[in-house]
Design a protein around this motif. Sequence first.
Motif, short mmCIF file in Angstrom:
data_model
loop_
_atom_site.label_atom_id
_atom_site.label_comp_id
_atom_site.label_asym_id
_atom_site.label_seq_id
_atom_site.Cartn_x
_atom_site.Cartn_y
_atom_site.Cartn_z
N THR A 29 2.71 -1.74 -1.46
CA THR A 29 3.01 -1.58 -0.03
C THR A 29 2.74 -0.15 0.41
O THR A 29 2.63 0.76 -0.41
N GLY A 31 5.04 0.93 2.65
CA GLY A 31 6.38 1.27 3.13
C GLY A 31 6.65 0.87 4.57
O GLY A 31 5.92 0.09 5.16
N HIS A 34 9.58 -4.34 6.38
CA HIS A 34 10.07 -5.37 7.30
C HIS A 34 10.22 -6.65 6.48
O HIS A 34 9.98 -6.64 5.26
N GLY A 36 8.47 -9.18 6.14
CA GLY A 36 7.27 -9.63 5.43
C GLY A 36 7.22 -9.01 4.04
O GLY A 36 7.04 -9.71 3.04
N HIS A 37 7.42 -7.69 3.97
CA HIS A 37 7.46 -7.02 2.67
C HIS A 37 8.58 -7.63 1.80
O HIS A 37 8.39 -7.89 0.61
N LEU A 40 7.84 -10.84 0.02
CA LEU A 40 7.02 -10.69 -1.19
C LEU A 40 7.89 -10.22 -2.37
O LEU A 40 7.76 -10.68 -3.50
N TYR A 71 1.32 7.17 10.62
CA TYR A 71 1.78 5.92 10.04
C TYR A 71 3.29 6.01 9.82
O TYR A 71 3.79 7.01 9.29
N VAL A 145 1.68 -9.45 -5.89
CA VAL A 145 1.95 -10.30 -4.73
C VAL A 145 1.45 -9.63 -3.45
O VAL A 145 1.76 -8.47 -3.19
N PHE A 146 0.68 -10.39 -2.67
CA PHE A 146 0.09 -9.89 -1.42
C PHE A 146 0.39 -10.86 -0.29
O PHE A 146 0.63 -12.05 -0.53
N LYS A 149 -1.14 -12.27 5.65
CA LYS A 149 -1.39 -11.62 6.94
C LYS A 149 -2.66 -10.80 6.86
O LYS A 149 -3.46 -10.77 7.78
N ASP A 150 -2.85 -10.13 5.72
CA ASP A 150 -4.08 -9.38 5.49
C ASP A 150 -5.02 -10.29 4.70
O ASP A 150 -5.26 -10.09 3.51
N GLN A 153 -8.10 -8.90 2.93
CA GLN A 153 -7.67 -8.09 1.77
C GLN A 153 -7.37 -8.98 0.57
O GLN A 153 -7.79 -8.71 -0.56
N THR A 175 2.54 -15.52 5.99
CA THR A 175 2.89 -14.47 6.94
C THR A 175 4.29 -14.70 7.51
O THR A 175 4.61 -15.80 7.97
N VAL A 176 5.11 -13.67 7.47
CA VAL A 176 6.45 -13.74 8.07
C VAL A 176 6.33 -13.23 9.51
O VAL A 176 5.69 -12.21 9.77
N ALA A 183 3.23 -11.57 14.12
CA ALA A 183 3.26 -11.28 12.68
C ALA A 183 3.94 -9.94 12.47
O ALA A 183 3.63 -8.95 13.15
N MET A 184 4.89 -9.91 11.56
CA MET A 184 5.57 -8.63 11.28
C MET A 184 4.57 -7.64 10.72
O MET A 184 3.70 -8.00 9.91
P1 AMP Z 1 1.40 -2.90 3.99
O1 AMP Z 1 2.63 -2.13 3.69
O2 AMP Z 1 1.20 -3.18 5.45
O3 AMP Z 1 0.16 -2.38 3.31
O4 AMP Z 1 1.63 -4.35 3.38
C1 AMP Z 1 2.02 -4.52 2.05
C2 AMP Z 1 1.92 -6.00 1.69
O5 AMP Z 1 2.76 -6.74 2.56
C3 AMP Z 1 0.50 -6.56 1.86
O6 AMP Z 1 0.23 -7.47 0.80
C4 AMP Z 1 0.60 -7.28 3.18
O7 AMP Z 1 -0.32 -8.34 3.30
C5 AMP Z 1 2.02 -7.79 3.14
N1 AMP Z 1 2.50 -8.08 4.49
C6 AMP Z 1 2.41 -7.27 5.58
N2 AMP Z 1 2.93 -7.89 6.66
C7 AMP Z 1 3.33 -9.12 6.25
C8 AMP Z 1 3.94 -10.24 6.90
N3 AMP Z 1 4.23 -10.22 8.19
N4 AMP Z 1 4.23 -11.33 6.16
C9 AMP Z 1 3.93 -11.37 4.83
N5 AMP Z 1 3.37 -10.35 4.16
C10 AMP Z 1 3.07 -9.24 4.86
#
Ligand code: AMP
Length: 284
Positions: A29, A31, A34, A36-37, A40, A71, A145-146, A149-150, A153, A175-176, A183-184
Motif C-alpha cells: 500500500t 498508506g 481506508h 478498501g485497504h 485486503l 499525496y 493481495v491487491f 479497483k486498480d 495494475q 472494490t470497496v 470507490a474508496m
Molecule cells: P494504494 O495505497 O492506493 O496504492 O492501494 C493499495 C492496495 O489497495 C492496491 O492493491 C489497491 O488496488 C487496493 N485498493 C485501493 N482502493 C481500494 C478499494 N476501494 N477497494 C479495494 N481495494 C482497494
Amino acid sequence: MEIIKDPKKIQELTLNLRCSEKSVSLVPTMGYFHKGHLSLMRWAREHSDIVVVSLFVNPTQFGPNEDLDRYPRDFERDKKMAEEVGVDYLFAPEVDDIYYPDHATWVNVPKLSQYLCGKSRPTHFQGVCTIVLKLFNVVNPNIAVFGEKDFQQLVIIKKMVRDLNVPVKIVGRPTVREPDGLAMSSRNAYLNEKERKEAANIYKGLVKAREWVKNGQTNSETIIAKLTEWFMEHIPSGEIDYIEIVDQENLTPIEEIEDKARLAVAIFLGKARLIDNILLEVKK
Ligand code: AMP
C-alpha cells in the motif's frame, strides 16, 4: 504489531518464518488507509499465518507533474488501523532505504502498460512493477493481495509474476465502495464537497453501462458514446481521461462484447484523477 523500517530486518525475519513453514501474506500500500485497504488486510489475516503490510509512497510510480508531494499521509492513524485488523508487521521504509541513489534496474510489462492509464501515465507501471518485485524480494510472501479497483495494475502484476516465475500467489479482491458507490481511494481526500457529490456518478455511470449491456447493447463505440454523454451531464466539473472497454486479460480494446469485458474509466475531478472499472457481461 511491530513496525519495521529496515528492509534487511524484514527480509531476514520473513525468510526465517518461511523456513519454519509459516505462510506470509503481503498487502502492498501507499498508506492513508481506508476500508478498501482494510478489506485486503482482513483477507490476508484470514488466509495466512503472518500478515505484512507495506506502507511506502513509491516515488518512481509518479510522473513529474503528478501528486507525489501532496499525496495524503497519516502514519499514526494508519498504524492504529492496521493494528486493529491484526496486522503482524507494518513495513514502512524511507525512500533512501528502498532505492540506491544510482538505482538502475527496472521491471516493465510494456504491452499491457501501454493501454488505459498507461496512455496518460507512461512510466507509472514501470514504477509499480519495480517496487512490487522489490517488495516481494524483501518480504518473501507466498501470497500478495491487491485490489480490483486498480484493475490494470492487477493484470500487469499477475503477468509479471507469471513471466518471471516469481513464487508468489497473486490474489485480487473486489472494490470497496462508499455508501453512494464511489470507490474508496486515498485520493478522494482531494475532493471538495461539490466534486465529492459528482464523483459518486462515476460508479452510477458504470452501473448504467452494465445495464445497457445486459439489455442487449454490445457495441463498445455506442456504449462509450452514451456513457461520455452521461458523464458530461452528471459530472460537469470532471474531465474524462478515458472510457474504454477492454479484454480482461490482454487489455486490448473490444469492439463488440461477446461474453465478458471490462469497462474502465479515469476522470480528472478537481485535484484528483479518479479511476474505476466494472465487469460487463452479455446475457446469454
Ligand atoms: P494504494 O495505497 O492506493 O496504492 O492501494 C493499495 C492496495 O489497495 C492496491 O492493491 C489497491 O488496488 C487496493 N485498493 C485501493 N482502493 C481500494 C478499494 N476501494 N477497494 C479495494 N481495494 C482497494
